[in-house]
Design a protein around this motif. Structure first.
Motif: not given
Length: 376
Positions: A282-299
């Motif tokens: 039930a918890t809404t998360t942000v996923v490390a390594g999958e922030l922002g648009a696909p293919g956008s810089p992470q880290g």
């Protein structure tokens, strides 16, 4: 076990708690090169706590290296720990001294220089640390020549880095020294640290606390109404991606973070085993390594972008200064007005409290005088 010709790297995990990025970022950089065999090490085999509600399972213990049951390191990476001079880190200090005396190189990350200074290996050397720590270190450890305004400082077999993300160019410098410039440049391109040039200048502006940091001070002093950010980790996550979101939010003091995973533990891209809380469906998360648009810089790029969605621009700028990460290529978004107003409201509240505390003696004295007159 390491392959023939590989350099062995031991990344220390403090018993008193370690800084997440100080552990994970250099681990990621060094493990990205096949010339290095990287493992974590601690005083015991118990999972070691790092910031952000995570625990890293050590690969080996100090005792195993001493007994010959684990590979002897060519390089020891020393992160910031919570109690560098305390009894909790006595075994870590002894391990550092023993390995240094045996010929190992040392890489001190950010305030990990406090643990190195407490161990004595920095005596007589030039070294650096996080800019907010150097004044105190000059007082507590005058036998060390403390340097400001440098991403990293190398003196003999000891390399120390400045702020949190300076661990990346510092680690690449060590790769260049041990495995050659070509390999360091290859790893550097894969990591993508902004503006990095291996042969470029290491100097950076000398930083001090200023009024622009008041927002973070207010977030720290008045934690009311902080949003909660649940960060989901998945198997195969890049170590820098996992560390960045916790580091950025941690320095901002603008949110409370928690680390979650489906099974309660994950194995990162380069083999770290990280324990977390178990993900609630039930918890809404942000996923490390999958922030922002696909293919956008992470880290750290993605982590700062995420922070900008919930904090004022002054907070984003101050965190950038604190962890010494350039924002040139970070796409900042505009946070909702309520999030932007929170900083201003906290500043006003802080001023009102300061005025109130300052006037308190006058108010009390006036009350006492009135009571005395009434009794007369």
């Amino acid at each position: 076990m390491p392959l023939h010709g590989q350099f062995v790297v031991a990344v220390i995990l403090g018993r008193s708690g370690s800084d997440t990025a100080d552990v994970l970022a250099p681990y990621d950089v060094l493990a990205s090169s096949p010339d290095f065999f990287v493992y974590t090490i601690a005083a015991s085999a118990a999972p070691a706590v790092v910031d952000g509600g995570m625990w890293v399972v050590p690969t080996h213990t100090f005792g195993e290296v001493a007994a010959g049951a684990a590979p002897t390191p060519d390089l020891v990476v020393v992160p910031a720990v919570n109690s560098p001079s305390g009894p909790e880190e006595a075994a870590a200090r002894e391990f550092i001294v023993n390995q240094y005396n045996a010929g190992a190189r040392i890489l001190g990350i950010c305030a990990g220089s406090r643990l190195l200074a407490a161990s004595g290996v920095l005596d007589g050397l030039r070294a650096t640390s996080h800019w907010s720590r150097i004044a105190a270190l000059r007082t507590s450890n005058p036998e060390v020549s403390w340097v400001t305004g440098q991403r990293y400082v190398q003196d003999g077999r000891v390399t120390t880095t400045g702020g949190v993300t300076s661990s990346i160019p510092g680690s690449l410098k060590v790769i260049a020294d041990m495995a050659g410039d070509a390999e360091a440049n290859r790893v550097g391109e894969s990591v993508g640290y902004p503006g990095l040039k291996l042969d470029g200048p290491t100097a950076m502006p000398v930083k001090v606390f200023g009024f622009e940091d008041a927002a973070i001070l207010m977030n720290t002093a008045f934690p009311w109404g902080r949003p909660r950010v649940a960060v989901e980790l998945k198997d195969g996550v890049e170590e820098i991606d996992a560390a960045a979101i916790f580091e950025v939010y941690g320095y901002s003091q603008g949110a409370t973070t928690s680390a979650l995973s489906a099974k309660g533990f994950v194995t990162t891209k380069h083999g770290l085993v990280v324990k977390t809380s178990i993900l609630d469906g039930a918890t809404t998360t942000v996923v490390a390594g999958e922030l922002g648009a696909p293919g956008s810089p992470q880290g750290f790029d993605a982590a700062f972008e995420q922070l900008s969605r919930s904090s004022s621009s002054s907070v984003v700028q101050s965190v950038s200064k604190m962890i010494e990460y350039p924002l040139d290529r970070v796409r900042q978004e505009r946070a909702p007005l309520i999030a932007q107003a929170r900083t201003s409201l906290l500043l006003v509240l802080g001023l009102l409290l300061a005025v109130g505390v300052g006037m308190l003696p006058t108010i009390i004295l006036g009350f006492v005088r009135r009571r005395m007159r009434a009794r007369a």
